[in-house]
Write a protein that holds these residues in place. Structure first.
Motif, PDB file in Angstrom:
ATOM      1  N   GLN A  46       0.837  -1.191   0.000  1.00  0.00           N
ATOM      2  CA  GLN A  46       0.000   0.000   0.000  1.00  0.00           C
ATOM      3  C   GLN A  46       0.881   1.254   0.000  1.00  0.00           C
ATOM      4  O   GLN A  46       1.899   1.288   0.688  1.00  0.00           O
ATOM      5  CB  GLN A  46      -0.887   0.014   1.243  1.00  0.00           C
ATOM      6  CG  GLN A  46      -1.820  -1.171   1.333  1.00  0.00           C
ATOM      7  CD  GLN A  46      -2.586  -1.160   2.633  1.00  0.00           C
ATOM      8  OE1 GLN A  46      -3.741  -0.795   2.672  1.00  0.00           O
ATOM      9  NE2 GLN A  46      -1.945  -1.559   3.707  1.00  0.00           N
TER      10      GLN A  46
ATOM     11  N   SER B 104      -7.759   5.608  -0.984  1.00  0.00           N
ATOM     12  CA  SER B 104      -7.933   4.881   0.269  1.00  0.00           C
ATOM     13  C   SER B 104      -9.046   5.524   1.084  1.00  0.00           C
ATOM     14  O   SER B 104      -9.279   6.738   1.009  1.00  0.00           O
ATOM     15  CB  SER B 104      -6.634   4.856   1.078  1.00  0.00           C
ATOM     16  OG  SER B 104      -6.269   6.147   1.516  1.00  0.00           O
TER      17      SER B 104
ATOM     18  N   TRP C 234     -17.404   1.537  -0.768  1.00  0.00           N
ATOM     19  CA  TRP C 234     -17.050   0.159  -0.412  1.00  0.00           C
ATOM     20  C   TRP C 234     -18.332  -0.609  -0.091  1.00  0.00           C
ATOM     21  O   TRP C 234     -18.659  -0.853   1.075  1.00  0.00           O
ATOM     22  CB  TRP C 234     -16.099   0.145   0.805  1.00  0.00           C
ATOM     23  CG  TRP C 234     -14.758  -0.425   0.451  1.00  0.00           C
ATOM     24  CD1 TRP C 234     -13.665   0.243   0.029  1.00  0.00           C
ATOM     25  CD2 TRP C 234     -14.402  -1.814   0.470  1.00  0.00           C
ATOM     26  NE1 TRP C 234     -12.631  -0.614  -0.221  1.00  0.00           N
ATOM     27  CE2 TRP C 234     -13.047  -1.886   0.048  1.00  0.00           C
ATOM     28  CE3 TRP C 234     -15.059  -2.996   0.807  1.00  0.00           C
ATOM     29  CZ2 TRP C 234     -12.348  -3.084  -0.056  1.00  0.00           C
ATOM     30  CZ3 TRP C 234     -14.370  -4.200   0.694  1.00  0.00           C
ATOM     31  CH2 TRP C 234     -13.039  -4.239   0.271  1.00  0.00           C
TER      32      TRP C 234
ATOM     33  N   ARG D   8      -1.476   1.430  -4.775  1.00  0.00           N
ATOM     34  CA  ARG D   8      -0.621   0.290  -4.441  1.00  0.00           C
ATOM     35  C   ARG D   8       0.158  -0.118  -5.687  1.00  0.00           C
ATOM     36  O   ARG D   8      -0.159   0.288  -6.813  1.00  0.00           O
ATOM     37  CB  ARG D   8      -1.440  -0.862  -3.897  1.00  0.00           C
ATOM     38  CG  ARG D   8      -2.491  -1.445  -4.841  1.00  0.00           C
ATOM     39  CD  ARG D   8      -3.271  -2.521  -4.105  1.00  0.00           C
ATOM     40  NE  ARG D   8      -4.152  -3.291  -4.950  1.00  0.00           N
ATOM     41  CZ  ARG D   8      -5.455  -3.089  -5.078  1.00  0.00           C
ATOM     42  NH1 ARG D   8      -6.026  -2.084  -4.423  1.00  0.00           N
ATOM     43  NH2 ARG D   8      -6.201  -3.863  -5.852  1.00  0.00           N
TER      44      ARG D   8
ATOM     45  N   ASN E  25     -10.561  -3.255  -9.581  1.00  0.00           N
ATOM     46  CA  ASN E  25      -9.846  -2.807  -8.380  1.00  0.00           C
ATOM     47  C   ASN E  25     -10.680  -1.832  -7.570  1.00  0.00           C
ATOM     48  O   ASN E  25     -11.461  -1.060  -8.107  1.00  0.00           O
ATOM     49  CB  ASN E  25      -8.518  -2.148  -8.773  1.00  0.00           C
ATOM     50  CG  ASN E  25      -7.563  -3.125  -9.429  1.00  0.00           C
ATOM     51  OD1 ASN E  25      -7.144  -2.933 -10.559  1.00  0.00           O
ATOM     52  ND2 ASN E  25      -7.226  -4.187  -8.714  1.00  0.00           N
TER      53      ASN E  25
ATOM     54  N   THR F 299      -8.345   0.969  -1.054  1.00  0.00           N
ATOM     55  CA  THR F 299      -7.952   0.291   0.180  1.00  0.00           C
ATOM     56  C   THR F 299      -8.858   0.779   1.304  1.00  0.00           C
ATOM     57  O   THR F 299      -9.097   1.983   1.440  1.00  0.00           O
ATOM     58  CB  THR F 299      -6.484   0.602   0.523  1.00  0.00           C
ATOM     59  OG1 THR F 299      -5.653   0.085  -0.516  1.00  0.00           O
ATOM     60  CG2 THR F 299      -6.098  -0.040   1.850  1.00  0.00           C
TER      61      THR F 299
ATOM     62  N   TYR G 136      -6.630  -3.655   7.652  1.00  0.00           N
ATOM     63  CA  TYR G 136      -6.612  -3.022   6.328  1.00  0.00           C
ATOM     64  C   TYR G 136      -7.111  -4.057   5.330  1.00  0.00           C
ATOM     65  O   TYR G 136      -6.852  -5.261   5.474  1.00  0.00           O
ATOM     66  CB  TYR G 136      -5.226  -2.492   5.954  1.00  0.00           C
ATOM     67  CG  TYR G 136      -4.126  -3.534   5.855  1.00  0.00           C
ATOM     68  CD1 TYR G 136      -3.857  -4.181   4.647  1.00  0.00           C
ATOM     69  CD2 TYR G 136      -3.343  -3.857   6.962  1.00  0.00           C
ATOM     70  CE1 TYR G 136      -2.841  -5.123   4.542  1.00  0.00           C
ATOM     71  CE2 TYR G 136      -2.327  -4.797   6.870  1.00  0.00           C
ATOM     72  CZ  TYR G 136      -2.075  -5.434   5.657  1.00  0.00           C
ATOM     73  OH  TYR G 136      -1.076  -6.369   5.565  1.00  0.00           O
TER      74      TYR G 136
ATOM     75  N   ARG H 299      -8.258  -4.869   1.096  1.00  0.00           N
ATOM     76  CA  ARG H 299      -8.333  -4.492  -0.315  1.00  0.00           C
ATOM     77  C   ARG H 299      -8.660  -5.722  -1.154  1.00  0.00           C
ATOM     78  O   ARG H 299      -8.610  -6.864  -0.674  1.00  0.00           O
ATOM     79  CB  ARG H 299      -7.049  -3.841  -0.782  1.00  0.00           C
ATOM     80  CG  ARG H 299      -5.822  -4.732  -0.815  1.00  0.00           C
ATOM     81  CD  ARG H 299      -4.702  -4.015  -1.551  1.00  0.00           C
ATOM     82  NE  ARG H 299      -3.420  -4.672  -1.509  1.00  0.00           N
ATOM     83  CZ  ARG H 299      -3.031  -5.656  -2.301  1.00  0.00           C
ATOM     84  NH1 ARG H 299      -3.889  -6.181  -3.169  1.00  0.00           N
ATOM     85  NH2 ARG H 299      -1.814  -6.168  -2.212  1.00  0.00           N
ATOM     86  N   ASP H 300      -8.995  -5.485  -2.421  1.00  0.00           N
ATOM     87  CA  ASP H 300      -9.229  -6.598  -3.331  1.00  0.00           C
ATOM     88  C   ASP H 300      -7.901  -7.238  -3.718  1.00  0.00           C
ATOM     89  O   ASP H 300      -6.843  -6.606  -3.665  1.00  0.00           O
ATOM     90  CB  ASP H 300      -9.948  -6.102  -4.594  1.00  0.00           C
ATOM     91  CG  ASP H 300      -9.114  -5.081  -5.350  1.00  0.00           C
ATOM     92  OD1 ASP H 300      -8.363  -5.457  -6.264  1.00  0.00           O
ATOM     93  OD2 ASP H 300      -9.185  -3.884  -4.993  1.00  0.00           O
ATOM     94  N   ASP H 301      -7.963  -8.509  -4.099  1.00  0.00           N
ATOM     95  CA  ASP H 301      -6.767  -9.211  -4.558  1.00  0.00           C
ATOM     96  C   ASP H 301      -7.208 -10.342  -5.490  1.00  0.00           C
ATOM     97  O   ASP H 301      -7.807 -11.325  -5.034  1.00  0.00           O
ATOM     98  CB  ASP H 301      -5.978  -9.783  -3.376  1.00  0.00           C
ATOM     99  CG  ASP H 301      -4.663 -10.412  -3.807  1.00  0.00           C
ATOM    100  OD1 ASP H 301      -3.666  -9.665  -3.922  1.00  0.00           O
ATOM    101  OD2 ASP H 301      -4.646 -11.636  -4.046  1.00  0.00           O
TER     102      ASP H 301
END
Length: 794
Positions: free
Chosen positions: A52, A91, A130, A149, A241, A244, A253, A255-257
């Motif tokens: 990040q 973020s 989100w 990121r 994407n 964050t 924390y 986030r997408d992955d």
């Protein structure tokens, strides 16, 4: 390709810091620099980083450093053709408590002061950004659109590709077996592939930095801890994407992955890793899953993300990261070994910091200084006691846990305490002292504590305690303990010539004089500020900041070549008690030292108190008449007892800080740093114009264009609670920010010192943003409180 026999700089370590430092060295013309890596590039911590990149940090220059990283990562692809995986989706930091809401609003104000885009949003707007988030308990959030990121391995590949194109070389599978030094200076590196002579080493060895530094006799207090994040298989609702998501109240924390989720944590107390467990074979390695340890964080994550209940877990990644005793990385040359430069202890922000930190480390190696002041990351800032393995094993896990703590004023760490005790520790404990840790010392912040103070952004629990201490100093007499101040003895036939060379003030005063002086570098900016007692023609005693002793002693020694002087650290030999207030003169007479009343300002003289020899100087850091009294440490108790019996009251650092700010006195690390000259601080009148000294030529140039920017700020609303780093507005324009803040008990209003840049500033009506609320204030060059016009000290 075989190792060269010589390289100007050897970079040890092939993670983000090593690759960035090599790239920037090559950019700065050091084209024969080499990087050696024991295994493969990125194989330590970098490869598993969540990567990040969030710009906002607690100081302007740290924020500036991350902004450099953002710019660098964005342009590396154009420069090299190597994709770095830069994803700029912003973020979102949510708040679920009132205190966290104040914290994030302070962050928003700070962002505006530092030129970072950030805006408060409602819980509903946060939910829109989100949608998978449970927002039922969310009070609000701050949105930072410029954050993003990267792909760690791709960034390093791009940096290495560019560095190679400029002549730098990389040697993987090359372990360091020794560091060669002569006369305290680096001369070479022994490796498994041969020996390389060199002029400097950039030590960027991450998890192994403490052990590698020890090869060169350097202290590097950093320790690895386990760091966890959960990876899931793809989840419905994640397309492309996303920003964050930071849920710091729950230590998370998110986030997408790859269509799933990455859920990481900085749990309240981490798990330390003993040295030796991560050996030379730990390459692209991970530690075992620990679901029992992660379970409380998993429960928090299930609350925030209901979709996790049905998600398929890919793995619980446990990748070690290195942490320092204060949560800040180490950058710059070591005190112990010349030519050994540190870029390590990244505290899990290596990817965000790496671009700018690598640039600054390269700048430090090439130019002898970082690109701008990064004093909070100075490699010389830690007391030797912090390098103890026992202390690191206790402290590092707590530091991991503070990563997401609310930055309350007065917050203290609980581990690795009581490392260094003041001579009067038992007396302060009996007086109900609340202690703070500084360079390992336990110093009383205030006295009369009856319960542990509650952390708050409002009026602090210790407000009345400090008020009473200031009142004592203002109306009767108070004792301020300055024993932890660093003390450096300068002896030798060239003592005066040396002091004239390294100090900006005229140091050629007669024995029995005290001199306040700036200590500047070649750019005319501050390295330190000191008070010197001239005890004899060939002897000065220097008093430097508590946290600065290692750094300042190193700086003085490295500027002593050619002078017949010896420099020694006498900090622990002596105690220093400040006796301040209108009854100080009466007390001095009562305890058997009436001769102190005959001392002129900035004069030093001997006396006896309680039958113990002391040396006192007539000066004040708090704006009340009195002396700073130096004595052997073993005599401090007898002297203190005599002063208290005669009516003096012990006072803590909070009272001293309040009174310092009221008097407009600048302090290193707040108003003074290596970006600032005496011209901006209004202290050029104390600089000698009749001699040459380190930095004098640069000051001549700066006087043509520079002007004073250090000002006092007085806030109208007595209920305002400034903490420092608040932006100052003139209309809708930010014209400065605060550097120190307190309540001014003698004037009955909140006060600050600030860096202000505007025309006709003296007396201007301005506003200060404290956590999103604007408070009316006035800025002025005159101190908030100055009844005597007494001179300052450092």
């Amino acid at each position: 390709m075989s190792l060269p026999t010589h390289a100007s700089v050897v970079v040890i370590g092939g993670g983000i810091m090593g690759c960035s430092t090599l790239y920037h060295l090559a950019k700065m013309g050091v084209t024969d620099a080499i990087l050696i890596e024991r295994n493969k590039l990125t194989s330590g911590t970098t490869w598993h980083s969540a990567a990040q990149v969030r710009a906002l940090r607690h100081s302007q220059n740290l924020t500036r450093m991350i902004q450099y990283s953002v710019d660098l990562y964005a342009q590396l692809e154009q420069e090299t053709g190597q994709n770095v995986g830069w994803i700029q989706k912003g973020s979102l930091s949510i708040a679920t408590t009132e205190d966290r809401m104040i914290h994030v609003k302070r962050q928003e104000a700070l962002a505006h002061a530092y030129g970072v885009e950030a805006v408060s949003v409602s819980a509903g707007e946060a939910k829109e950004r989100w949608p998978l988030m449970n927002a039922d308990d969310v009070l609000g959030a701050v949105w930072s659109p410029d954050d993003g990121r990267v792909s760690p391995s791709d960034v390093c590949a791009a940096l290495v590709k560019a560095a190679k194109g400029l002549g730098a070389r990389i040697f993987e599978d090359t372990g360091v077996t020794g560091i060669l030094t002569e006369n305290g200076k680096v001369v070479g590196v022994e490796t498994t592939q041969g020996t390389v002579s060199c002029d400097a080493i950039a030590l960027c060895t991450g998890l192994w930095s403490r052990e590698v530094g020890a090869m060169a006799g350097a202290e590097i207090p950093a320790l690895a801890c386990e760091h966890f994040y959960l990876l899931t298989k793809p989840i419905d609702g994640i397309v492309g994407n996303m920003p964050t998501l930071s849920d710091h109240d729950n230590h998370l924390y998110i986030r997408d992955d790859s269509g799933g989720l990455l859920v990481g944590c900085f749990e309240p107390m981490g798990k330390p890793i003993k040295p030796g467990i991560l050996d030379e074979n730990f390459e692209f390695g991970l530690l075992g899953e620990d679901w029992e340890h992660f379970e409380p964080m998993m429960m928090n994550a299930l609350h925030r993300l209901p979709a996790l209940e049905t998600a398929e877990v890919k793995m619980l990644l446990n990748g070690p990261e290195s942490f320092t005793p204060d949560g800040m990385f180490m950058l710059g040359e070591t005190a112990e070994t010349k030519g050994l430069f540190l870029g390590c202890g990244m505290n899990s922000v290596g990817m965000a910091s790496g671009g700018g930190a690598g640039m600054s480390l390269a700048h430090c190696i090439v130019h002898g200084r970082t690109a701008y002041d990064l004093g909070e990351a100075d490699a010389k800032r830690f007391a030797p006691v912090f390098n103890s393995l026992d202390h690191l094993m206790a402290r590092a896990p707590e530091i991991l846990g503070t990563h997401y703590e609310i930055a309350f004023p007065g917050r203290q760490l609980s581990t690795a305490r009581n490392l260094r005790a003041l001579p009067l520790e038992q007396s302060y404990k009996a007086a109900g002292a609340h202690f703070g840790q500084f360079y390992g010392w336990e110093r009383p912040l205030y006295l009369g504590k009856t319960a542990e103070p509650k952390m708050t952004f409002g009026k602090p629990d210790w407000f009345e305690n400090v008020a009473a201490e200031v009142k004592a100093a203002h109306e009767t007499a108070a004792i301020f303990d300055a024993s932890p101040f660093g003390k450096i003895e300068v002896h030798g036939a060239d003592a005066e010539a040396f002091m004239q060379h390294v100090c900006a003030s005229n140091m050629a005063k007669a024995p029995g004089s005290a001199i306040y002086s700036a200590v500047l570098n070649e750019r005319g900016t501050y390295e330190s500020d000191i008070t010197a007692h001239r005890i004899a023609n060939d002897h000065y005693r220097l008093f430097v900041g508590t946290n600065a002793i290692k750094r300042d002693l190193s700086w003085f020694k490295r500027h002593s070549d050619g002078f017949d002087v010896t420099l020694t650290d006498s900090t622990e030999e002596y105690a220093v008690l400040g006796l301040m207030g209108p009854e100080a003169a009466q007390i001095a007479a009562e305890v058997g030292a009436p001769e102190l009343n005959k001392l002129g300002y900035f004069k030093v003289g001997p006396a006896h108190i309680a039958g113990k020899h002391v040396r006192a100087v007539r000066m004040s850091y708090v704006g009340e008449a009195g002396w700073e009294i130096t004595m052997k440490a073993e005599n401090a108790q007898a002297v203190y007892d005599a002063l208290v019996a005669a009516g003096a009251t012990p006072a803590g650092m909070y009272a001293q800080s309040s009174m310092r700010i009221e008097k407009g006195f600048a302090a290193m690390g707040h108003e003074l740093d290596s970006d600032i000259t005496p011209i901006e601080t209004g202290m050029d009148m104390m600089v000698s114009k009749k001699k040459e000294f380190v930095g004098s030529a640069a000051l001549v140039e700066r006087r043509a264009t520079g002007k004073r920017s250090l000002m006092t700020v007085i806030i109208d609303d007595v209920n305002a609670v400034p903490l420092g780093h608040e932006p100052i507005y003139f209309g809708d324009i930010i014209v400065g920010h605060t550097t120190s803040a307190s309540f001014g008990y003698r004037i009955g209003k909140p006060i600050c010192l600030a860096s202000v840049h505007m025309d006709d500033a003296d007396g201007a009506e301005v506003e200060m943003d404290i956590a999103g609320t604007r408070f009316a204030a006035r800025v002025q060059f005159a101190p908030a409180y100055d009844p005597t016009g007494s001179r300052m000290r450092g």
